[in-house]
Design a protein around this motif. Structure first.
Motif, PDB file in Angstrom:
ATOM      1  N   TRP A  59       5.673   3.534  22.565  1.00 34.21           N
ATOM      2  CA  TRP A  59       4.602   2.678  22.074  1.00 34.21           C
ATOM      3  C   TRP A  59       3.254   3.387  22.165  1.00 34.21           C
ATOM      4  CZ3 TRP A  59       7.760   1.412  26.268  1.00 34.21           C
ATOM      5  CH2 TRP A  59       8.918   0.697  25.921  1.00 34.21           C
ATOM      6  N   ALA A  60       2.455   3.265  21.127  1.00 37.42           N
ATOM      7  CA  ALA A  60       1.123   3.868  21.116  1.00 37.42           C
ATOM      8  C   ALA A  60       0.089   2.941  21.738  1.00 37.42           C
ATOM      9  CB  ALA A  60       0.722   4.227  19.687  1.00 37.42           C
ATOM     10  N   THR A  61       0.346   1.611  21.647  1.00 40.56           N
ATOM     11  CA  THR A  61      -0.624   0.644  22.151  1.00 40.56           C
ATOM     12  C   THR A  61       0.067  -0.410  23.012  1.00 40.56           C
ATOM     13  OG1 THR A  61      -0.384  -0.889  20.286  1.00 40.56           O
ATOM     14  CG2 THR A  61      -1.982   0.922  20.043  1.00 40.56           C
ATOM     15  N   VAL A  62      -0.745  -1.091  23.803  1.00 38.10           N
ATOM     16  CA  VAL A  62      -0.242  -2.198  24.609  1.00 38.10           C
ATOM     17  C   VAL A  62       0.328  -3.282  23.702  1.00 38.10           C
ATOM     18  CG1 VAL A  62      -0.881  -4.018  26.227  1.00 38.10           C
ATOM     19  CG2 VAL A  62      -1.821  -1.727  26.518  1.00 38.10           C
ATOM     20  N   GLY A  63      -0.361  -3.548  22.603  1.00 34.60           N
ATOM     21  CA  GLY A  63       0.097  -4.583  21.683  1.00 34.60           C
ATOM     22  C   GLY A  63       1.474  -4.305  21.127  1.00 34.60           C
ATOM     23  N   GLU A  64       1.763  -3.061  20.754  1.00 37.11           N
ATOM     24  CA  GLU A  64       3.075  -2.704  20.223  1.00 37.11           C
ATOM     25  C   GLU A  64       4.179  -3.015  21.235  1.00 37.11           C
ATOM     26  OE1 GLU A  64       3.302   1.313  18.963  1.00 37.11           O
ATOM     27  OE2 GLU A  64       1.697   1.134  17.468  1.00 37.11           O
ATOM     28  N   HIS A  65       3.934  -2.642  22.478  1.00 40.25           N
ATOM     29  CA  HIS A  65       4.949  -2.889  23.515  1.00 40.25           C
ATOM     30  C   HIS A  65       5.154  -4.377  23.738  1.00 40.25           C
ATOM     31  CE1 HIS A  65       7.288  -2.668  27.158  1.00 40.25           C
ATOM     32  NE2 HIS A  65       6.397  -3.441  27.761  1.00 40.25           N
ATOM     33  N   LEU A  66       4.077  -5.148  23.865  1.00 45.23           N
ATOM     34  CA  LEU A  66       4.218  -6.568  24.168  1.00 45.23           C
ATOM     35  C   LEU A  66       4.876  -7.329  23.022  1.00 45.23           C
ATOM     36  CD1 LEU A  66       0.828  -7.303  25.975  1.00 45.23           C
ATOM     37  CD2 LEU A  66       3.076  -6.939  27.005  1.00 45.23           C
ATOM     38  N   ALA A 112      -6.482 -13.987  20.602  1.00 42.20           N
ATOM     39  CA  ALA A 112      -7.250 -15.054  21.249  1.00 42.20           C
ATOM     40  C   ALA A 112      -7.733 -14.678  22.641  1.00 42.20           C
ATOM     41  CB  ALA A 112      -6.400 -16.324  21.315  1.00 42.20           C
ATOM     42  N   GLY A 113      -7.392 -13.474  23.117  1.00 43.29           N
ATOM     43  CA  GLY A 113      -7.825 -13.042  24.444  1.00 43.29           C
ATOM     44  C   GLY A 113      -7.086 -13.716  25.578  1.00 43.29           C
ATOM     45  N   ARG A 114      -5.851 -14.173  25.326  1.00 46.19           N
ATOM     46  CA  ARG A 114      -5.100 -14.901  26.346  1.00 46.19           C
ATOM     47  C   ARG A 114      -4.221 -13.992  27.194  1.00 46.19           C
ATOM     48  NH1 ARG A 114      -2.179 -18.828  22.536  1.00 46.19           N
ATOM     49  NH2 ARG A 114      -0.926 -19.220  24.404  1.00 46.19           N
ATOM     50  N   ILE A 115      -4.207 -12.714  26.902  1.00 52.26           N
ATOM     51  CA  ILE A 115      -3.500 -11.742  27.734  1.00 52.26           C
ATOM     52  C   ILE A 115      -4.560 -10.864  28.381  1.00 52.26           C
ATOM     53  CG2 ILE A 115      -1.846  -9.840  27.777  1.00 52.26           C
ATOM     54  CD1 ILE A 115      -0.456 -11.085  25.383  1.00 52.26           C
ATOM     55  N   VAL A 116      -4.553 -10.800  29.715  1.00 51.12           N
ATOM     56  CA  VAL A 116      -5.642 -10.132  30.432  1.00 51.12           C
ATOM     57  C   VAL A 116      -5.104  -9.059  31.359  1.00 51.12           C
ATOM     58  CG1 VAL A 116      -7.007 -12.258  30.326  1.00 51.12           C
ATOM     59  CG2 VAL A 116      -5.664 -11.739  32.387  1.00 51.12           C
ATOM     60  N   GLY A 117      -5.998  -8.160  31.743  1.00 50.97           N
ATOM     61  CA  GLY A 117      -5.682  -7.141  32.722  1.00 50.97           C
ATOM     62  C   GLY A 117      -6.062  -7.581  34.117  1.00 50.97           C
ATOM     63  N   THR A 169      -5.366  -1.549  22.581  1.00 51.13           N
ATOM     64  CA  THR A 169      -5.577  -0.789  23.809  1.00 51.13           C
ATOM     65  C   THR A 169      -4.507   0.287  23.935  1.00 51.13           C
ATOM     66  OG1 THR A 169      -6.526  -2.724  24.918  1.00 51.13           O
ATOM     67  CG2 THR A 169      -5.727  -0.940  26.326  1.00 51.13           C
ATOM     68  N   PRO A 170      -4.892   1.539  24.156  1.00 53.23           N
ATOM     69  CA  PRO A 170      -3.887   2.611  24.281  1.00 53.23           C
ATOM     70  C   PRO A 170      -2.864   2.292  25.379  1.00 53.23           C
ATOM     71  CG  PRO A 170      -6.069   3.557  24.078  1.00 53.23           C
ATOM     72  CD  PRO A 170      -6.267   2.077  24.248  1.00 53.23           C
TER      73      PRO A 170
END
Length: 316
Positions: free
Chosen positions: A31-38, A56-61, A71-72
């Motif tokens: 995966w290149a990004t966090v989004g791809e993996h999730l 919507a910003g509902r997944i946070v670090g 995000t990479p």
């Protein structure tokens, strides 16, 4: 946002006594990004759901800030989010606190109430209820009791002490006794100790006995019987296999009343149908407290309806 030793605390508060879901990204992947993996990992949520949560910003670090889809990818990164709580029919029976101190909460759980969040039962569980009602957000379960079984369950107040109490159950240093109502069989030789090997496969509703070294041991005593063909039994498990008591009673030819799985799978009851509960009760818990050294003996105050009020239990 990454932490090398252990997971950081959740940046999201609980909702209705339910913790946020924590996900840790694998050490390696394409995966290149966090989004791809999730999106791939949480595909069971449904088409477009994870993308919408990210937008919507509902997944946070760990810092509580939203993680953008682009995000990479960072191996070992932790992210959190709240899942949508399912629609649940409230279980209309009280959850009684039997004992409470600075270390423990022992409750007398009703039938139909799950111990901890799982599957379709999330906020309507003993753990989530107690966190809300007692104001103890860090409360955790030291062991579990099946949703259909009533009786005593032990919870720990301090997260750092949970392991000590869980070890009691793992090492079989908790003396447990259950009660059950089942058919009376005059030919059944009881008391007797039942030993067998029980396996429970993921995705299969029932457990089954198979040849091999026993991993499940139950002492079965017949306490009394009545002219209507029912008997009351005391069951003392020396082990804790899934559905152990239900499997052993069924194997003896006296399946527990109200069991939707043994001897025949009857399918789930409709939501809100709280009739004819499984006639199995975790009656007593006895142990030496691993933190304080106190000797504890707790007893459920519940009755099994098929014995105390058979006509009412049967819906007559």
């Amino acid at each position: 946002m990454r932490r090398r030793s252990g997971a950081p605390p959740s940046p999201l508060p609980q909702r209705r006594g339910v913790d946020a879901v924590r996900v840790r990204l694998p050490a390696a992947g394409p995966w290149a990004t966090v989004g791809e993996h999730l999106v791939e990992r949480l595909s069971g949520a449904g088409p477009g759901v994870v993308e919408e949560m990210l937008a919507a910003g509902r997944i946070v670090g760990a810092d509580g800030r939203p993680v953008a889809a682009g995000t990479p990818y960072e191996p070992g990164l932790f992210v959190w989010f709240h899942r949508e709580l399912p629609e649940e029919v409230p279980v209309p029976f009280p959850l009684k606190v039997v004992h409470r101190d600075e270390h423990l909460v022992v409750v007398d759980k009703p039938h139909f109430l799950a111990t901890t969040p799982r599957g379709a039962h999330v906020a309507e569980t003993a753990l989530a209820r107690l966190r809300r009602e007692l104001g103890l957000p860090e409360l955790t379960a030291a062991h579990r009791l099946d949703r259909l079984t009533a009786g005593l369950v032990l919870f720990t107040v301090r997260p750092e002490e949970r392991g000590a109490y869980q070890t009691l159950f793992r090492d079989r240093r908790v003396r447990k006794e259950y009660e059950a109502v089942a058919p009376h069989d005059p030919a059944l030789d009881a008391p007797r100790t039942v030993r067998s090997r029980i396996v429970k496969e993921r995705g299969v509703l029932t457990a089954r006995e198979v040849p091999g070294e026993p991993n499940a041991v139950t002492l079965v005593r017949a306490v009394e019987h009545r002219a209507d063909g029912l008997a009351r039994y005391r069951l003392a498990p020396a082990t804790g296999q899934t559905h152990q008591l239900r499997v052993h009673m069924n194997a003896l030819g006296v399946p527990i009343l109200g069991d939707p799985l043994y001897p025949v799978v009857t399918g789930p009851a409709p939501a809100g149908d709280f009739r004819r509960p499984l006639q199995l009760l975790a009656r007593t818990l006895e142990f030496t407290d691993p933190v304080t050294g106190a000797e504890h003996r707790f007893r459920s105050g519940r009755d099994l309806a098929a014995w105390s009020s058979p006509g009412g239990w049967a819906g007559q």
